[in-house]
Write an enzyme that holds these catalytic residues in place. Structure first.
Site, short mmCIF file in Angstrom:
data_model
loop_
_atom_site.label_atom_id
_atom_site.label_comp_id
_atom_site.label_asym_id
_atom_site.label_seq_id
_atom_site.Cartn_x
_atom_site.Cartn_y
_atom_site.Cartn_z
N ASP A 100 80.95 92.56 63.49
CA ASP A 100 79.73 93.12 63.91
C ASP A 100 80.04 93.88 65.09
OD1 ASP A 100 80.98 91.11 65.77
OD2 ASP A 100 79.03 91.84 67.17
N GLU A 166 80.31 89.63 68.33
CA GLU A 166 81.30 89.88 69.77
C GLU A 166 79.89 91.29 70.25
OE1 GLU A 166 83.74 92.36 72.40
OE2 GLU A 166 82.16 93.47 69.99
#
Length: 475
Positions: A100, A166
């Site tokens: 991400d 994350e």
């Protein structure tokens, strides 16, 4: 011979590797934006397909649902677990990364479309996620592809753990790590993470320490609703005045934390640690360039880095509930929430730190004689992380740096936090290595994020050579 052959392959196929990164950057996998949550899933699928094409055994783990700030429920993107090789005579290296990215809009000030990888005349690969963390994740995939296409056997078994949250708190990851410690991760000999950066722009480094972070919300509540200052100003205890009074007592303008007892917990400097600051590739110009001006508190490099890495800091972040739009508004807010954090270091204990802060803030508020109410809470208390640069895992990485870059790496710590390092270390009881690919000026969370082509290609070589070096040592 195998290492030289591998490095030659990477050099000759760098355009193919850049194209792989181009495809990954084109997927706007912004985990913090509900509108892009399907794209995060799409990025996970991209990695699954890339790994399967290279013969990896791949499985995904569903982490369930996310309560998105009380506004909606979202599916959490899966953890991608992939295994390449299961030879019991070889070491097994666990590679962690995330797929991400931070939000990015052209109107934020990007010179180009953030989700179209552009290579400029300085051979910088510009695009959101290029350095954090898609480039490094794909570097490991490039390593596997190079060995496969050359018919070379990988010197170790590799396990991947790739997450899609994350940038949004890694929700669900810790639980999975501990649940799988004696299952999927049971044969792991060491962990390697490439999710940080060189200290500067010219010399590789190995990172062996990170500060922790404790985040606090200081709430002061007074009247039942916002009030007109012309009618009520001077007649009541104003929450904002109380908040300013208390927050002004937390840290001095020169960065000294004013909470009693905090510095008593800090580990003393050793001669060995002191020596590590002598030859680091960093200058005050690097600091000035990163900050954009010369507002540094400390006037020498050693002091700057020590206060960035091995001493705690307290930062004030904002006030919720206060008027902040352009123009004038004569309102007295009924409730305000001040937000601040403390970056912690060895040997500070997060629970003890919270106790010190709560007592001090309560005492300072009581001194005001205010009739408002105050609540201080710690919303997050991630611990610091520290490894030994003398561990064989680090020694192997240092040899790899020398092979690829022809220099000894700087041994650094960082002021930020990567909580998963501590989770892996505590759950698996194995050494964790931070082996960065990008430079200190990559602008990972900023506009015009980039990864230099040379760092991407040389970094891919580094990851591969590291695997050959770590295969030789006793972990």
């Amino acid at each position: 011979m195998a290492v030289a052959e591998f490095m030659d392959y990477v050099e000759k196929h760098q355009n193919d590797f850049v194209e792989r990164l181009r495809k990954a950057v084109a997927i706007p996998s912004v985990s913090g934006d509900p509108n892009h949550r399907p794209d995060v899933f799409r990025m996970g699928e991209f990695l699954v397909n890339e790994l399967k094409a290279l013969g990896a055994s791949v499985e995904t783990r569903d982490l369930g649902k996310q309560d998105f700030h009380g506004t909606q429920t979202l599916d959490l993107p899966p953890i991608v677990l992939a295994t390449i090789g299961n030879d019991p005579t070889k070491k097994t290296i666990l590679v962690y990364g995330h797929y991400d990215v931070q939000p990015a809009l052209k109107e934020d000030g990007w010179a180009t479309d953030p989700f179209v990888l552009v290579e400029d005349d300085k051979q910088r690969l510009i695009g959101r996620g290029s350095s954090d963390d898609k480039g490094p994740v794909l570097g490991w995939i490039n390593v596997v592809e190079a060995h496969k296409n050359l018919g070379l056997e990988l010197p170790v078994n590799i396990k991947f753990c790739l997450e899609g949250m994350e940038e949004s708190g890694s929700e669900g990851l810790d639980e999975l790590i501990y649940q799988e410690a004696d299952k999927y991760f049971k044969d792991v000999d060491a962990v390697t993470i490439s999710d940080n950066y060189w200290l500067g722009t010219t010399k590789p480094c190995l990172t062996y320490g990170l500060r922790g972070v404790s985040y606090f919300h200081l709430t002061i509540k007074g009247p039942a609703a916002d009030l007109h200052s012309g009618v009520f100003g001077g007649t009541i205890h104003e929450p904002m005045s109380d908040l300013f009074a208390v927050m002004s007592k937390l840290v001095s303008p020169n960065g000294k934390i004013l909470v009693p007892g905090v510095y008593d917990q800090v580990r003393a400097m050793t001669a060995e640690e002191e020596a590590t600051y002598e030859s680091l590739d960093f200058s005050l110009d690097d600091l000035h360039g990163a900050v954009g001006n010369k507002t540094n508190i400390h006037s020498d490099v050693k002091s700057v880095l020590q206060h960035r890495w091995r001493y705690p800091s307290l930062s004030l972040h904002g006030i919720e509930g206060a008027f902040y739009n352009p123009g004038d508004k004569t309102v007295i807010p009924s409730k305000v929430i001040g937000k601040f954090s403390i970056r912690s270091v060895p040997d500070m204990d997060p629970k003890k730190l919270t106790e010190l802060v709560e007592k001090y803030v309560t005492d300072e508020f009581n001194k005001l004689g205010s009739k408002n109410t105050m609540i201080i809470k710690c919303s997050h208390d991630g611990n610091h992380w520290l490894a030994s640069p003398n561990h064989p895992n680090y020694v192997a990485a240092a040899k790899a740096v020398e092979t690829v870059y022809k220099v000894k790496p700087d041994l650094t710590r960082e002021g930020g936090s990567i909580p998963v390092t501590l989770s892996f270390q505590d759950a698996l009881k194995k050494n964790v290595l931070l082996l960065p690919m990008g430079r200190g000026d990559d602008g990972a969370h900023s506009i015009n994020e980039k990864l230099d082509r040379s760092n991407y290609i040389q970094g891919t070589k580094l990851l591969g050579v590291y695997l050959h070096e770590v295969a030789k040592v006793e972990l």
